[in-house]
Design a protein around this motif. Structure first.
Motif, PDB file in Angstrom:
ATOM      1  N   GLN A   1       7.881  -2.821  -8.038  1.00  0.00           N
ATOM      2  CA  GLN A   1       7.470  -1.633  -7.521  1.00  0.00           C
ATOM      3  C   GLN A   1       8.388  -1.249  -6.681  1.00  0.00           C
ATOM      4  N   ARG A   2       8.575   0.306  -6.491  1.00  0.00           N
ATOM      5  CA  ARG A   2       9.488   1.006  -5.642  1.00  0.00           C
ATOM      6  C   ARG A   2       8.608   1.012  -4.133  1.00  0.00           C
ATOM      7  N   ILE A   3       9.033   0.927  -3.083  1.00  0.00           N
ATOM      8  CA  ILE A   3       8.589   1.278  -1.881  1.00  0.00           C
ATOM      9  C   ILE A   3       9.557   2.077  -1.161  1.00  0.00           C
ATOM     10  N   GLY A   4       9.343   2.961  -0.389  1.00  0.00           N
ATOM     11  CA  GLY A   4       9.853   3.885   0.616  1.00  0.00           C
ATOM     12  C   GLY A   4       9.612   5.079   0.466  1.00  0.00           C
ATOM     13  N   GLY A   5       8.920   5.438  -0.812  1.00  0.00           N
ATOM     14  CA  GLY A   5       8.172   6.867  -0.954  1.00  0.00           C
ATOM     15  C   GLY A   5       8.959   7.774  -1.641  1.00  0.00           C
ATOM     16  N   GLN A   6      10.149   7.352  -2.328  1.00  0.00           N
ATOM     17  CA  GLN A   6      10.769   7.968  -3.307  1.00  0.00           C
ATOM     18  C   GLN A   6       9.857   8.335  -4.677  1.00  0.00           C
ATOM     19  N   THR A   7      10.140   9.230  -5.288  1.00  0.00           N
ATOM     20  CA  THR A   7       9.316   9.607  -6.556  1.00  0.00           C
ATOM     21  C   THR A   7      10.122  10.121  -7.477  1.00  0.00           C
ATOM     22  N   TYR A   8      10.682   9.174  -8.171  1.00  0.00           N
ATOM     23  CA  TYR A   8      11.396   9.627  -9.398  1.00  0.00           C
ATOM     24  C   TYR A   8      11.201   8.652 -10.400  1.00  0.00           C
ATOM     25  N   ALA A   9      11.930   8.844 -11.571  1.00  0.00           N
ATOM     26  CA  ALA A   9      11.794   7.971 -12.751  1.00  0.00           C
ATOM     27  C   ALA A   9      11.692   6.438 -12.598  1.00  0.00           C
ATOM     28  N   TRP A  10      10.567   5.956 -13.367  1.00  0.00           N
ATOM     29  CA  TRP A  10      10.631   4.339 -13.010  1.00  0.00           C
ATOM     30  C   TRP A  10      10.533   3.955 -14.517  1.00  0.00           C
ATOM     31  N   ASP A  11      10.718   2.712 -14.699  1.00  0.00           N
ATOM     32  CA  ASP A  11      10.534   2.080 -16.107  1.00  0.00           C
ATOM     33  C   ASP A  11       8.895   1.527 -16.065  1.00  0.00           C
ATOM     34  N   PRO A  12       8.311   1.351 -17.252  1.00  0.00           N
ATOM     35  CA  PRO A  12       7.118   1.130 -17.489  1.00  0.00           C
ATOM     36  C   PRO A  12       6.353  -0.157 -16.576  1.00  0.00           C
ATOM     37  N   ARG A  13       7.314  -0.996 -15.995  1.00  0.00           N
ATOM     38  CA  ARG A  13       6.995  -2.057 -15.421  1.00  0.00           C
ATOM     39  C   ARG A  13       6.835  -1.818 -13.751  1.00  0.00           C
ATOM     40  N   THR A  14       7.092  -0.618 -13.508  1.00  0.00           N
ATOM     41  CA  THR A  14       6.933  -0.192 -12.082  1.00  0.00           C
ATOM     42  C   THR A  14       5.660   0.522 -11.982  1.00  0.00           C
ATOM     43  N   GLY A  15       4.892   0.409 -10.753  1.00  0.00           N
ATOM     44  CA  GLY A  15       3.590   0.810 -10.546  1.00  0.00           C
ATOM     45  C   GLY A  15       3.751   2.175 -10.295  1.00  0.00           C
ATOM     46  N   ASP A  16       2.587   2.732  -9.841  1.00  0.00           N
ATOM     47  CA  ASP A  16       2.409   4.146  -9.302  1.00  0.00           C
ATOM     48  C   ASP A  16       3.100   4.625  -8.268  1.00  0.00           C
ATOM     49  N   VAL A  17       4.151   5.462  -8.679  1.00  0.00           N
ATOM     50  CA  VAL A  17       4.778   5.957  -7.426  1.00  0.00           C
ATOM     51  C   VAL A  17       4.239   7.009  -6.142  1.00  0.00           C
ATOM     52  N   ASN A  18       2.826   7.274  -6.866  1.00  0.00           N
ATOM     53  CA  ASN A  18       2.168   8.041  -6.017  1.00  0.00           C
ATOM     54  C   ASN A  18       0.990   7.503  -5.264  1.00  0.00           C
ATOM     55  N   ASP A  19       1.144   6.143  -5.446  1.00  0.00           N
ATOM     56  CA  ASP A  19       0.150   5.563  -4.658  1.00  0.00           C
ATOM     57  C   ASP A  19       0.747   5.255  -3.255  1.00  0.00           C
ATOM     58  N   THR A  20       0.376   5.859  -2.336  1.00  0.00           N
ATOM     59  CA  THR A  20       0.841   5.638  -1.046  1.00  0.00           C
ATOM     60  C   THR A  20       0.713   4.357  -0.168  1.00  0.00           C
ATOM     61  N   GLU A  21      -0.108   3.646  -0.711  1.00  0.00           N
ATOM     62  CA  GLU A  21      -0.058   2.273  -0.115  1.00  0.00           C
ATOM     63  C   GLU A  21       0.819   1.333  -0.554  1.00  0.00           C
ATOM     64  N   SER A  22       1.130   1.501  -2.003  1.00  0.00           N
ATOM     65  CA  SER A  22       2.132   0.525  -2.465  1.00  0.00           C
ATOM     66  C   SER A  22       3.644   1.208  -2.153  1.00  0.00           C
ATOM     67  N   ASN A  23       3.909   2.170  -2.633  1.00  0.00           N
ATOM     68  CA  ASN A  23       4.882   3.056  -2.265  1.00  0.00           C
ATOM     69  C   ASN A  23       4.991   3.722  -0.801  1.00  0.00           C
ATOM     70  N   ALA A  24       4.797   3.046  -0.031  1.00  0.00           N
ATOM     71  CA  ALA A  24       4.640   3.691   1.570  1.00  0.00           C
ATOM     72  C   ALA A  24       5.850   4.147   1.973  1.00  0.00           C
ATOM     73  N   THR A  25       5.643   5.211   2.907  1.00  0.00           N
ATOM     74  CA  THR A  25       7.080   5.925   3.439  1.00  0.00           C
ATOM     75  C   THR A  25       6.995   5.188   4.795  1.00  0.00           C
ATOM     76  N   PHE A  26       8.370   4.851   5.225  1.00  0.00           N
ATOM     77  CA  PHE A  26       8.561   4.334   6.636  1.00  0.00           C
ATOM     78  C   PHE A  26       9.251   5.420   7.314  1.00  0.00           C
ATOM     79  N   GLU A  27       8.100   5.906   8.196  1.00  0.00           N
ATOM     80  CA  GLU A  27       8.579   6.931   9.066  1.00  0.00           C
ATOM     81  C   GLU A  27       9.217   6.706  10.201  1.00  0.00           C
ATOM     82  N   THR A  28       9.083   5.615  11.049  1.00  0.00           N
ATOM     83  CA  THR A  28      10.049   5.219  12.262  1.00  0.00           C
ATOM     84  C   THR A  28      10.153   3.845  12.072  1.00  0.00           C
ATOM     85  N   GLY A  29      11.473   3.478  12.586  1.00  0.00           N
ATOM     86  CA  GLY A  29      11.730   2.240  12.990  1.00  0.00           C
ATOM     87  C   GLY A  29      11.100   1.558  13.985  1.00  0.00           C
ATOM     88  N   GLY A  30      11.058   0.151  13.935  1.00  0.00           N
ATOM     89  CA  GLY A  30      10.884  -0.785  14.903  1.00  0.00           C
ATOM     90  C   GLY A  30       9.039  -0.844  14.916  1.00  0.00           C
TER      91      GLY A  30
END
Lengths: 493, 285
Positions: free
Chosen positions: A416-445
């Motif tokens: 599973q990709r995490i970090g919010g990037q949205t480009y090609a993945w292989d079939p074993r990867t989950g939905d990159v548009n799912d913001t809960e799993s592919n979450a964006t990290f806005e701020t540190g700490g």
């Protein structure tokens, strides 16, 4: 060929024996004098010199160390009647896939202040690389441990020199020698034999130009939390001496050889053993010297406040398989960091920051947690991970979380990709548009909870009945070097 | 003055030790070829103890400026300047500093001091107390060139006919070894008459050492500290070529970077590198 094998003897028996012999009561003398220790430099010439009876104390066989391959050899010697012979096992040897251990002074330790190097002659049955040689490791404090890594063996005798970083520290050293060697090539590595002779501390006089370093000579800046404690040993402490041959010989050196200075002791304090305690908010720069010579490189720590408390999981324990969380009973693991050589750089693992048990990884590129017993996650719907990155975060964070099973097919895993990037993945990867799993990290700490759906085996090939490995990888080398992880568990909705 | 007397005393000690060493050599050597004759040179002709801060004495030393021809004939990489960045005197020490910097097309700067036209002498004891630099591609030297060295016109002689006495040469990548050599017609460039001397349990970049020769009409003796490690006789020279050492020579002290003798510096060579000279002394009989 005559080969003498020394059996691995449990040290405790000898220790008890020694106690029973030496524990006779004595009155204190009027003229108390400081103890002085023997100054013998020889360790093995034609026989062990002043070492414990078992001669060789192996690394723990439970960790894969092979205790059968250590002995002496009367037919292959550099000089004199006998040499140490090490039969490095094959990687899949049933007695253990590597060999290594220490030689310990049989007395109370030796005064080595009159020497400047440990030297020995060695040759291999083939050209090969010994992973580690050194001294100062006694399996008790390892206070003055020194390591020379990856020495190249020739098929002819060659002399090796391990400089003492600062001999004035070694007034009572018990750790006379350490080595660790694995076989050649990829698993299952091929075994070979090497010999060592004339092993001794020497005063060469020909060492010069000390160049101690930390943090790869960089002025490293890190953000950490109040109450954190860590060792300067995690910041690559080395000492380099130029040998008579003109070669710069670099060894890793324990923090106790160094004097550390903090620019603000209200922020960071460093103990003699190199343990840093963060005691106040602000910035402190840690510099060091060794025997009066400034160390190249420094560590600046920004302490930005107390360590945030991770979210408290609310799910019932009956719906959870926990791997790392104070809220649940965790499945036993072999490790939270496999230190996979040679490509992994990630340091750290389980730690406590300001009372919180967390996983803290530094120098992060990838890291894996391995369960002791594979678990069945067929009933589970999600993997939940709390992640905190203390640094100022880049916008290109792209990480990969993988679940792997204990079977041998390398293609059956879920990632599973995490970090919010949205480009090609292989079939074993989950939905990159799912913001809960592919979450964006806005701020540190701050803590972020990631919830990754467990996907059907038909899509991933993952055998859900034998999952034993969770790997997190900085897949695009974005500029994230430190991770904190807590509440790592699987659950069903 | 006291200081000088003390140093003279030490000189005497060294000479005495030298004598006893030679005595041993004579006593134990079987072939007559190995017998050595040592002349005592005690009359101090001139010296520089570098005791005036900031001043390189212009009555003794001239400083080179440039890269010579083909890097001083050796493909050396440095540009020699007369700037204080490369040669300076402070607290009794002459410091010659090799710096990594772009300068007139060269990647390094350094300095070369010579007594040419200022202090030239035939025969004698020439010695200097020096702490050497270190690292791959670093090439310091303390040496003599024939005063008649030139382009072959107006009574000058081209090298090697003018002669060269290398009192000390050293490769920064071999910090325990120095070389003493003679160059002349029939024995020059890559084929000099030479011998190396290695320190036991010490190295030349850790502390000061004395490098010297005693040069007469019939031999040149090479010393490091109180050890006589080589004698090259006129007969040995004449087996290979012509003895061209019966005329005045001048002194050169320089710190080269790169060149045929040492190769180029590598990424482990630390810059700047310094060659520290405590004194230079010349004696006659």
């Amino acid at each position: 060929m005559k080969t003498t094998k020394y059996k691995y003897i449990k040290a405790t028996f000898l220790f008890l024996l020694a106690l029973s012999i030496t524990s006779c009561e004595r009155e204190l003398s009027d003229k108390a004098e400081f103890a002085t220790y023997g100054t013998t430099g020889n360790i093995f010439i034609d026989a062990p010199v002043g070492l414990t009876d078992q001669f060789f104390v192996s690394f723990d066989p439970a960790g894969g160390a092979n205790t059968e391959g250590f002995g002496t050899d009367e037919s292959v010697t550099y000089q004199g009647a006998s040499a140490i012979r090490i039969d490095v096992p094959a990687g899949d040897d049933f007695n253990g896939g590597f060999i290594g251990g220490i030689f310990v002074d049989r007395g109370t330790g030796r005064n080595l202040t009159g020497y400047d190097a440990l030297t020995f002659w060695a040759k291999g049955s083939t050209t090969a690389t010994i992973g580690l040689v050194g001294f100062g490791t006694d399996f008790i404090e390892n206070k003055y441990a020194v390591g020379l890594e990856n020495i190249k063996l020739s098929t002819d005798w060659r002399k090796y020199t391990i400089p003492i970083p600062d001999a004035s520290k070694l007034i009572q050293e018990k750790g006379m020698f350490i080595f660790s060697a694995g076989g050649i090539g990829a698993f299952p590595e091929m075994g070979y034999t090497f010999w060592m002779d004339e092993l001794k501390f020497e005063k060469l006089g020909t060492l010069g130009q000390p160049q101690p370093t930390m943090a790869n000579k960089e002025d490293k800046v890190e953000t950490k939390f109040l109450g954190d404690q860590f060792s300067m040993a995690d910041y690559g402490l080395t000492q380099t001496f130029n040998l008579a041959s003109g070669i710069n010989q670099t060894v890793t050196a324990a923090p106790s050889y160094f004097s550390f200075t903090s620019s603000d002791i209200e922020v960071a304090r460093v103990s003699d053993a190199g343990i840093v305690s963060l005691v106040g908010n602000g910035t402190a720069k840690i510099t060091a010297s060794i025997a009066g010579i400034a160390v190249a490189g420094s560590l600046t720590i920004n302490v930005a406040g107390a360590f945030p408390v991770a979210p408290t999981p609310t799910l019932a324990a009956s719906n959870v398989i926990s791997i790392f969380s104070d809220a649940y009973t965790d499945e036993p693991v072999n490790f939270y960091n496999g230190f996979w050589e040679p490509y992994q750089t990630t340091l750290g693992g389980e730690t406590t920051i300001d009372g919180q048990n967390v996983l803290n990884y530094t120098n992060f590129n990838f890291v894996g947690t391995q369960l002791t017993t594979p678990i069945d996650i067929s009933e589970m719907t999600h993997l939940s991970i709390d992640i905190l990155m203390p640094e100022v975060l880049p916008t290109d964070i792209d990480m990969l979380v993988q679940l792997k099973s204990d079977n041998t097919d390398p293609n059956t895993f879920q990632q599973q990709r995490i970090g919010g990037q949205t480009y090609a993945w292989d079939p074993r990867t989950g939905d990159v548009n799912d913001t809960e799993s592919n979450a964006t990290f806005e701020t540190g700490g701050v803590w972020k909870t990631i919830k990754i759906p467990i996907r059907p085996t038909s899509e991933t090939g993952l055998d859900k009945t034998t999952v034993n490995l969770i790997v997190i990888e900085n897949i695009k080398n974005s500029n994230v070097t430190e991770l904190h992880i807590d509440n790592l568990y699987l659950y069903k909705e | 003055m006291d200081k000088k007397n003390k140093k003279s005393m030490r000189m005497t000690t060294i000479l005495l030790k030298t004598f006893s060493l030679v005595g041993l050599l004579i006593a134990f050597s079987c072939t007559p070829d190995e017998t050595q004759v040592v002349t005592e040179f005690q009359d101090l002709v001139f010296y520089d103890e570098f005791d005036t801060d900031g001043l390189i004495n212009p009555d003794i030393w001239g400083l080179s400026d440039g890269t010579g021809t083909d890097g001083w004939g050796n493909n050396e990489l440095q540009y020699y300047t007369d700037r204080t960045e490369n040669a300076s005197v402070r607290k009794g020490i002459l410091t010659i500093k090799a710096v990594e910097e772009d300068y007139s097309g060269a990647a390094y700067t350094s300095a070369r001091l010579s007594t040419k036209g200022l202090k030239e002498q035939k025969y004698g004891r020439f010695e200097a107390r020096i702490k050497l630099p270190t690292g791959q591609g670093i090439w310091p030297a303390f040496w003599l060139l024939g005063a008649n060295n030139g382009d072959g016109t107006n009574g000058t002689e081209i090298w090697p006919n003018s002669g060269e006495i290398d009192i000390m040469e050293y490769r920064g990548q071999a910090p325990t070894i120095i070389h003493g050599s003679l160059h002349g017609p029939g024995y020059s460039a890559a084929n000099p008459i030479t011998k190396s001397y290695a320190l036991e349990n010490d190295r030349f970049d850790n502390d000061f050492h004395i490098f010297g020769i005693e040069w007469t009409a019939s031999y040149i003796n090479y010393y490091v500290d109180d050890v006589l490690y080589n004698q090259i006789t006129r007969e040995q020279v004449e087996e290979k070529g012509v003895w061209v050492f019966d005329q005045p020579f001048f002194i050169i002290i320089n710190l080269a970077v790169g060149g045929n003798f040492v190769g180029a510096p590598n990424n482990e060579t630390v810059f700047p590198q310094t060659m520290l000279v405590d004194y230079v002394k010349v004696y006659k009989k």
